[in-house]
Design an enzyme around this catalytic site. Structure first.
Site, PDB file in Angstrom:
ATOM      1  N   MET A   1       0.847  -1.193   0.000  1.00  0.00           N
ATOM      2  CA  MET A   1       0.000   0.000   0.000  1.00  0.00           C
ATOM      3  C   MET A   1       0.889   1.252   0.000  1.00  0.00           C
ATOM      4  SD  MET A   1      -3.492  -0.892   1.935  1.00  0.00           S
ATOM      5  CE  MET A   1      -2.983  -0.553   3.601  1.00  0.00           C
TER       6      MET A   1
ATOM      7  N   HIS B   1       9.506  -3.431   3.516  1.00  0.00           N
ATOM      8  CA  HIS B   1       9.080  -3.659   2.131  1.00  0.00           C
ATOM      9  C   HIS B   1      10.302  -3.935   1.242  1.00  0.00           C
ATOM     10  CE1 HIS B   1       5.658  -0.900   3.415  1.00  0.00           C
ATOM     11  NE2 HIS B   1       5.003  -1.935   2.936  1.00  0.00           N
TER      12      HIS B   1
ATOM     13  N   SER C   1       4.140   1.123   8.216  1.00  0.00           N
ATOM     14  CA  SER C   1       3.827   2.478   7.750  1.00  0.00           C
ATOM     15  C   SER C   1       3.071   3.246   8.831  1.00  0.00           C
ATOM     16  CB  SER C   1       2.985   2.419   6.485  1.00  0.00           C
ATOM     17  OG  SER C   1       3.692   1.705   5.504  1.00  0.00           O
TER      18      SER C   1
END
Ligand code: PAF
Length: 282
Positions: free
Chosen positions: A28, A35, A185
């Site tokens: 996202m 990531h 995040s």
């Protein structure tokens, strides 16, 4: 790296690589080192690497952080450009041509309803509905996810199995900050004083793991103690739970300890943090 926004261009581009190994990392966005470790693994284990950035509206429940979820495409694209062949950034209408309330949903019942699913009803249905669409768009050989979202990983493995999708699913180790906090995040929502206590979620999971390794088999008091400790220092825990990592069922005294996973979700200010710890690594 090519940035592609629609499925037709994505398919046209990937057509020439269909006989090769295509690795896919769905995200996202607001990419961090966690990531990047997935993307690096993809690069090392495939011929073609596709990363997607799509803030999927259907996996946010009412009142959650969909609107304020960080959207940092420019930075994200710089971070992955040397490791990625295609950055797929679809629009909402590209992923949901009939709107986000359309009738075709993919739901892995059972596994999606427990733990995080019981606190975020509909969340995992949104995840599996979008991951199916992304898988159909990319048609990867292999897709890579983080083990921090362990329940999500298990649900996606189940979905791929149930729907006979010819995709290998890989789950990679959680990346942590130096003080143990799992990278996410949503850590960006933490105020400085919250950030300093955030690692206590992981510390409490570590204490439970230690107790289990020392022979404790009475699990309910372990999780109660952790929930109380977290509440005392300012968290609002959703749950701390000790489960069998095969299927997230409640372990019995006979469950081998190597199969146990300790999972937790707790609010700290406006951030909902999740983490887990497996007794033995895969
Ligand atoms: O883990 C995530 O970032 C999301 O749930 C995913 C898998 C990209 C689906 O939107």
């Amino acid at each position: 790296m090519k940035i592609i926004n629609n499925i037709k261009d994505l398919r046209d581009y990937l057509h020439q690589y269909r006989s090769q190994r295509i690795a896919f990392v769905p995200t996202m966005g607001n990419l961090h080192a966690g990531h990047l470790s997935l993307v690096r693994h993809a690069r090392q284990n495939a011929d073609v690497v596709v990363v997607s950035v799509f803030v999927n509206p259907t996996q946010f429940t009412a009142g959650e952080d969909f609107e304020r979820y960080p959207r940092t495409l420019e930075t994200d694209s710089k971070l992955v450009e040397k490791l990625t062949d295609i950055l797929f950034v679809p629009t909402v209408s590209e992923m949901y041509p009939n709107g986000t309330n359309e009738s075709t949903k993919v739901i892995v019942s059972g596994l999606s309803d427990i733990l995080c699913g019981s606190f975020r009803p509909g969340h995992f249905g949104g995840v599996t509905s979008v991951v199916t669409r992304l898988f159909n768009a990319v048609q990867p050989t292999v897709a890579i996810f983080g083990r921090k979202d362990f329940q999500q990983l298990l649900i996606i493995q189940q979905m791929v199995k149930d729907l006979l999708m010819p995709i290998e699913i890989i789950g990679l180790e959680t990346c942590r900050e130096n003080d143990g906090l799992a990278m996410s995040s949503r850590n960006g929502y933490l105020k400085p004083e919250e950030r300093s206590i955030a690692p206590y979620l992981y510390k409490n999971l570590l204490e439970i793991k230690e107790a289990i390794l020392n022979g404790e088999r009475n699990y309910p008091p372990l999780k109660e103690k952790a929930m109380n400790a977290l509440s005392k220092i300012g968290f609002t825990p959703d749950y701390i739970s000790i489960r069998d990592r095969k299927d997230l069922s409640v372990p019995t005294v006979k469950t081998p300890i190597e199969e146990i996973i300790i999972l937790g979700a707790a609010w700290l200010g406006s951030a909902r943090l999740i983490d887990n710890l497996e007794i033995s690594s895969q």
